[in-house]
Design a protein around this motif. Sequence first.
Motif, mmCIF file in Angstrom:
data_model
loop_
_atom_site.group_PDB
_atom_site.id
_atom_site.type_symbol
_atom_site.label_atom_id
_atom_site.label_comp_id
_atom_site.label_asym_id
_atom_site.label_seq_id
_atom_site.Cartn_x
_atom_site.Cartn_y
_atom_site.Cartn_z
ATOM 1 N N SER A 1 7.247 -9.376 8.127
ATOM 2 C CA SER A 1 6.867 -7.974 8.248
ATOM 3 C C SER A 1 6.034 -7.546 7.037
ATOM 4 O O SER A 1 5.020 -6.865 7.175
ATOM 5 C CB SER A 1 8.131 -7.129 8.386
ATOM 6 N N GLN B 1 -1.863 -6.381 5.956
ATOM 7 C CA GLN B 1 -3.151 -6.477 6.650
ATOM 8 C C GLN B 1 -3.601 -5.149 7.250
ATOM 9 O O GLN B 1 -4.701 -5.040 7.775
ATOM 10 C CB GLN B 1 -3.048 -7.497 7.806
ATOM 11 N N MET B 2 -2.750 -4.117 7.160
ATOM 12 C CA MET B 2 -2.998 -2.898 7.935
ATOM 13 C C MET B 2 -4.366 -2.269 7.699
ATOM 14 O O MET B 2 -5.019 -1.816 8.620
ATOM 15 C CB MET B 2 -1.898 -1.878 7.663
ATOM 16 N N PHE B 3 -4.809 -2.225 6.443
ATOM 17 C CA PHE B 3 -6.061 -1.512 6.166
ATOM 18 C C PHE B 3 -7.206 -2.459 5.836
ATOM 19 O O PHE B 3 -8.215 -2.055 5.273
ATOM 20 C CB PHE B 3 -5.843 -0.486 5.051
ATOM 21 N N ARG C 1 7.034 0.922 3.227
ATOM 22 C CA ARG C 1 8.358 0.445 3.624
ATOM 23 C C ARG C 1 8.426 -1.079 3.743
ATOM 24 O O ARG C 1 7.485 -1.738 4.162
ATOM 25 C CB ARG C 1 8.867 1.147 4.874
ATOM 26 N N VAL D 1 0.854 -1.190 0.000
ATOM 27 C CA VAL D 1 0.000 0.000 0.000
ATOM 28 C C VAL D 1 0.891 1.242 0.000
ATOM 29 O O VAL D 1 1.866 1.313 0.734
ATOM 30 C CB VAL D 1 -0.876 0.000 1.271
ATOM 31 N N GLY E 1 4.766 4.789 3.552
ATOM 32 C CA GLY E 1 3.831 3.706 3.873
ATOM 33 C C GLY E 1 4.242 2.383 3.261
ATOM 34 O O GLY E 1 3.875 1.316 3.756
ATOM 35 N N ASN F 1 2.532 -8.939 7.376
ATOM 36 C CA ASN F 1 1.775 -8.198 8.394
ATOM 37 C C ASN F 1 1.304 -6.850 7.872
ATOM 38 O O ASN F 1 0.167 -6.454 8.080
ATOM 39 C CB ASN F 1 2.631 -7.965 9.641
ATOM 40 N N ARG F 2 2.212 -6.148 7.206
ATOM 41 C CA ARG F 2 1.857 -4.800 6.748
ATOM 42 C C ARG F 2 0.729 -4.824 5.724
ATOM 43 O O ARG F 2 -0.038 -3.875 5.603
ATOM 44 C CB ARG F 2 3.082 -4.080 6.181
#
Lengths: 279, 463
Positions: free
Chosen positions: A253, A259-261, A227, A215, A225, A256-257
């Motif tokens: 990592s 899944q953030m939104f 990274r 994203v 965002g 996981n990222r």
Amino acid sequence: MAYKIVNKKILNPQIFLMEVEAPLVARRAEPGQFIILRIDEYGERVPFTIADFDRDKGTVTIIVQIVGKTTRDLAQLTEKDSLSDFAGPLGVPTSLEGKKKVAVIGGGLGTAIAYPQAKKLHNLGADVTVITGFRNKDLIILEDDLKKVSNKLIITTDDGSNGLQGFVTDRLKEEIEKGEKFDEVIAIGPLVMMRAVCNLTKEYNIPTTVSMNPVMIDGTGMCGGCRVIVDGETKFACVDGPDFDGHKIDWNSALNRQQMFKKYEQQSCEDGHCRIGLH
Amino acid sequence: MPNMSLKKNPMPEQDPNVRNKNFLEVTTGYTVAMAVDEAQRCLNCKNSPCVNGCPVSVKIPEFISLIAQEKFEDAYNKITETNSLPAVCGRVCPQEKQCESKCVRGIKGEPVGIGRLERFAADYHMEHGEDKTEKPQPNGKKVAVVGSGPSGLTAAGDLAKMGYEVTIYEAFHTAGGVLMYGIPEFRLPKNIVQKEISKLKDLGVNIETNVIIGKSILLDELFEEFGYDAVYIGSGAGLPSFMGIEGEALNGVYSANEFLTRINLMKGYKFPEYDTPVFIGKNVAVFGGGNVAMDAARSAKRLGAENVYIVYRRGKEELPARIEEVMHAEEEGIIFKLLQNPTRFIGDEKGWLKGVEVIKMELGEPDASGRRRPVAIEGSEEILDIDTAVISIGQSPNPLIKNTTKGLDTNKKGCIIADENGATSKPFVYAGGDVVTGAATVILAMGAGKTAAKAIDEELSKK
């Protein structure tokens, strides 16, 4: 200024192609780079990899899978419509010069992104093996195009409905075990697929490049965002990538990222059919 | 007879407990009566020290005296002789460090509310005035401006007035730069920014959005292929700094740029009407003490966070933010955790932020910046429970232009090296604002744009 859609083609029930008039993007576009578009005033800025470009016509082609609000809205548009914004080319082009024998791996939609890379490698005179995977035979895309730009094309399906059952990693392993010596593997697709390819190629010590698509907002290094942790260091997929050495990516990592939104994507899709956090 | 009140007319504003739940502008602006009364506090000093404190030399006593005479349009026109964005500057300039710091009335009592009066004149004009823009006679020369932030807009406006054909290239889909993506609606309404920009368009300035110089078009190509005679780079300092501590890639950790861009430019505060979401947890910590940190903290509060902390490694005296922003933040319930510094972020098993370890600091000897250097107090670590972190410790220039342009000298921080007129190491290439100085203020960037426009005109006139 609006960006006219000049051609739209349905490739399978979930994936479609869109050719957009954007001369300032087409003039410097290279394989591996991406664009950011916004459908209208209310839209998100969403990155899409450049699937093809035509500098003379001033057009850029993207291939889109319907996974969320923006892609579903995009799917409603046709040749009569325009996009509000279309910026690029962004990111660093994939370095494809000087390779002799390359395996290009595409998973699902990743096949569309792998296509321009295979095409350029082929034009540069490399021996190109393309391995692509789909859930079933009805979802296969770009078969004819890929045939033209590869020395060998292997299409595999999760359910075996095209006659060849298994994952792209199964096919890649077979090729390697048969004695094919690849200088490099380029893997493009879902994170779990790219991770699986990297785990395999690590065993055989084959350099592997992956293309990350996290994203992001601006695509120019401004938001941070996107990274990605590479070799313990924070990198921005938009300006340092999107290609990275797949053996150095911190996959946990990255997963996981992604899944953030997720929960917002669900809220953004009224009918609940959309998949998560993937635009 | 001047108004000898020692205090400024207070600025009308929304009640803190109301405004910390909405994105409407915090301060509502002087009424006519307040403005006239405040204007009468100005002593009209002959040597006008206030003007020396202004990076664009606004004719301060003159415009204030016009307000006192209730000639509001004339006051506006007086300001715009040297400042093309008065409605913006009246709202976001750190007046206490500039014009107002030099005001004689400030020696005994409060200085004249110069910023508030500037804003009044600009707002009055927007509501009642008419824009009579006359397109200047073209001089046949073309200048490209990279970036549509305050510096680029100022340079473009000045050059257009001199008759140049000016095109601004903007990477985002909307012009305005930091005025649009960075500063929140409640401090600088976006329709004001867009009105200022539309005035430039009326002057004939062409704005090309979605064009990234260094990607879509290289700097050298602007001369060779696009035929520009000069280029002004005002691309700002858009690259966010991270702290390099453990856990910065956890979900819930944002750069201030991402957090504010989601909210301001993408209108994330109106999700799901607008498609861009922004995740706000219950407990939010913002790291840093500048205006950007205050903006992020106050935005988080407005989006419903219960506890919002500003974690800053120095003390209150050292906070780089405008005094008004710090006061507003305090009134709105932001909790200041001063003399503390984060050492690592702590995540849960799914990669979401759940806390931050902070260590207490004390101030030691002054460092190169003249400010006392914060030193960690060993063994003073403690855990703060948070689910959102916003890192606001500064930005540096984006390297896209630097990396694709030969012969353009930059320093080790990535800032373009330019002389006092904005001239760079490359012929006919000028630069100014944050891309030269590193992150600074709107008004300094505007000052640089103004100076460079003049220098470009001088150089091209010789050609």
